[in-house]
Write a protein that holds these residues in place. Sequence first.
Motif, short mmCIF file in Angstrom:
data_model
loop_
_atom_site.label_atom_id
_atom_site.label_comp_id
_atom_site.label_asym_id
_atom_site.label_seq_id
_atom_site.Cartn_x
_atom_site.Cartn_y
_atom_site.Cartn_z
N LYS A 1 -1.00 1.46 -3.67
CA LYS A 1 -2.51 1.17 -3.35
C LYS A 1 -3.33 0.82 -4.60
O LYS A 1 -4.02 0.09 -4.50
CB LYS A 1 -3.30 2.05 -2.32
N ALA A 2 -3.02 1.66 -5.60
CA ALA A 2 -3.68 1.61 -6.90
C ALA A 2 -3.21 0.21 -7.58
O ALA A 2 -4.04 -0.30 -8.27
CB ALA A 2 -3.10 2.78 -7.87
N ARG B 1 0.79 -1.21 0.10
CA ARG B 1 -0.05 0.12 -0.18
C ARG B 1 0.80 1.38 -0.02
O ARG B 1 0.40 2.20 -0.52
CB ARG B 1 -0.82 0.01 1.21
N HIS B 2 1.98 1.17 0.60
CA HIS B 2 2.59 2.47 0.83
C HIS B 2 3.75 2.57 -0.23
O HIS B 2 4.64 3.60 -0.17
CB HIS B 2 3.40 2.49 2.31
N THR B 3 4.02 1.44 -0.92
CA THR B 3 5.25 1.64 -1.95
C THR B 3 4.80 2.42 -2.88
O THR B 3 3.75 3.04 -3.21
CB THR B 3 5.38 0.14 -2.63
N ARG B 4 5.87 2.93 -3.89
CA ARG B 4 5.41 3.89 -5.40
C ARG B 4 6.11 3.29 -6.12
O ARG B 4 5.77 3.93 -7.66
CB ARG B 4 5.96 5.04 -4.78
N LEU C 1 1.21 4.49 -11.45
CA LEU C 1 0.35 5.62 -11.22
C LEU C 1 -0.54 5.36 -10.31
O LEU C 1 -1.19 4.38 -9.94
CB LEU C 1 -0.59 5.51 -12.59
N GLY C 2 -0.53 6.45 -9.40
CA GLY C 2 -1.38 6.52 -8.07
C GLY C 2 -0.83 5.68 -6.84
O GLY C 2 -1.27 5.64 -5.82
N GLY C 3 0.26 5.13 -7.13
CA GLY C 3 1.12 4.42 -6.01
C GLY C 3 0.83 2.93 -5.64
O GLY C 3 0.00 2.51 -6.75
#
Lengths: 465, 380
Positions: A134-135, A49-52, A130-132
């Motif tokens: 959680k996306a 969830r917190h990754t990017r 896109l959106g990190g």
Amino acid sequence: MLDTSKTWDLLVVGGGNAALCAALMAREAGCSVILLEGAPKHFRGGNSRHTRNLRCMHEEPQDILTGAYPEEEYWQDLLKVTGGLTSEKLARIVLHHTSSCRPWMMKHGVRFQPPLGGTLHLSRTNAFFLGGGKALVNAYYDSAERLGVEVHYEAQVTDIEIEGDSFKSATFTLGGETHQVRAKAVVIACGGFQANLEWLEEAWGPAAKNFLVRGTPYNRGDILKLLLAKGAKQISDPLQGHCVAIDARSPKYDGGIITRVDAVSLGIVVNKNAERFYDEGEDFWPKRYAIWGRLVAGQPDQIGYSIVDAKVMGKFMPPVYPPIRASSLRELAAKLELNPDALEKTVREFNAAVRTGTFDHTIQDDCVTEGITPAKTHWAQKIDTAPYFGYPLRPGITFTYLGVTVDDKSRMILQDDKPCKNIFAAGEIMAGNVLGKGYLAGIGMSIGTTFGRIAGEEAAKHVRG
Amino acid sequence: MYAADEKPMPLDALIEDAQRVLRVCNACRYCEGFCAMFPAMARRLEFTENDIHYLGNLCHNCGSCLYACQFSPPHEFQVNVPRLMARVRGETYRRYAWPGFLGKLYDNNGVAVSLISAFSIALLFWIAGALGNPDRFFAAHSVEQGSFYALMPHNLMAGMFGAVFAFAMVALFMGFIRFWPYMGEELADFVKKPLAEGLHDAFTLKNLGGGGEGCTYPTEQKSFARRIFHHFTFYGFLLCLAATSVATVYHYVLDYPAPYPYISLPKLLGTLGGIGLLIGPAGLLWIKAKRDPDLAYRSQDGMDAGLLVLLFMISLTGLGLMIWRETGAMGTWLAVHLGFVLALFLTMPYGKFVHGMYRLMALVRYHLERRRPVPGIAPE
């Protein structure tokens, strides 16, 4: 509703990136798959969830990735941060995998975007979601549901039945009831233990009480403990993890990336005695933030204070909490509950040691100190322009590296060094195989995606032959 | 108190909460690819009240950032940008209403007000016509006899509607002339290249697309439904406007008065536009009913629905009038149709209609601003 008489082809324990990759791969290969996520639906996905982004090897520019990031450079970067605490064989599998896995990710709904503002230095090495994260997690769950993976939330696995080298069944609770689930193979991808404060205290001693848990509160390491007790071969140790200095005002759990404080390298950091304790300007902050968690953990009461003056405000990523602001150093000391005399003395000595250079925060400039310990080796400027600003710092644990050993097929290795037949591990619970210490931005998702996909593929091969 | 919930809150508390949320977003920036609002935010380190109104009107309420957010409720950071910005836009509309004391009309400009004003005006027309000269009002008039101009002379109709429409345009212009400098821009800068780019974004609804994959609206499943229905509505409206303009030229320049045959430019434009104004508003109302309640500030639903119902009814009564224009029911159709049109013109500056203007201004400013350098910050 849950059919407990059925024997599934694959049980996936966990619900983050690695778990979803495994579930999707096995389902695509025709397996029946049940996935048990311990968290409620809103907080599904673990630390993913917190990754990017994903750190990707590539020989030439690819859509949103610039230049090239060849295998050897990637490998050397990993070797450097881990100080050799890595398995070259497994690491190179990850490197290769990242060069070709993105089309598959996109097929399951993940989208990539050019690097975010402030992250241009990562445009060559890291592909941003896109959106990190959680996306990404949402896209995988959508795809899993469309393909017919059975997903249960708030399903806590409490026991895993292992006979010799084989998985038999798992016990879990759901809605206050206990169930048993049988499957021909299992992928364990339920993370480390960073949210287990007792376990952290066992490892770190009483200092752990002052740690903040930056990652998900649902990674308590219960399954990891169980597997180690049932004969899994341990990898790494409980002291290793992704531990950074974050704003002390952050929540106890789940503060994520925004709790970081990027002011450190542009000012000084003092402990509760108002004394400096490390070279704040050793390197760019992205290359150093991962050591500052440990540095602050080593200070009395595990607290530090990043102090900057008006000159550098606006030159670093804005932290989520506003700085504590004062018109004089004495006032700032009082607000931070530091001894004003001691802070004044530290700043006076620091200022006296600053040698004139040309300040440039975008390069490793020539502003250094002389005749002071510890030295500041870049971006050293006098702290002399009011107003003054302070950010309190605490160690923040994102995830831990203690895990189970795996082989190149993601099979869990037992204490007799033999791989299990049908037990696979992926994601943080085995990340320590590749990442014995230190961190490289985006490599967590690289390990999770690689071994999640391998685990799903190998599990399907085991089940369907 | 957080703007992420539905409770009413005073303006300064709303602005303070917006500053808190934008600090969270600015320290994260994961949503930068979804729309123009996030890059505009990332240019700033602090957020003034002006900035918040600007960013609020850049947000198109597509919802993508809410579902992608690690910190959305129930997380304690309570980040819900779509709802927050919907509330901010409501404040912008109130604040820039002209004359100012009419700003509070936004609070209750819902479906009921739209319908009551439309039917009241219709009733007035109907009474005037039906009681004034019942024989003429209920008689069938052929197209050759001038159809509805037999009941209401063209100059009276054009004069009355023209005056109300002109007032609405003045009121909107007053909003423009005050909001643009409030955002910190020179009036002369509005009519430059960024205007074309802003218009492009507005006409394509580029920012109502979740970064190219569709919006998470009305549910978490990505979809272009809202963009498509908005296109039907907006282009339908423009076609109707074009029909009226062409007819005005025919009337005054070419001395060719209405009514026109079905196969004529004003009728073709008006019929096509009318169909758009049936499909678009109905579609938007339909997906609004299915919408995830977390996505918007429900106190403003009435304002949105009020405009959609007016547009739908204008089209419905307009098409009815065209079909039955040679029957004895024409007088009644005319009264009701004119009632809805006049109600739209009257409520235009104090209802949802204004969103187009403020959003266009925010988009133009975005394109102006994007050419300016950003202060360099250290690598994060």
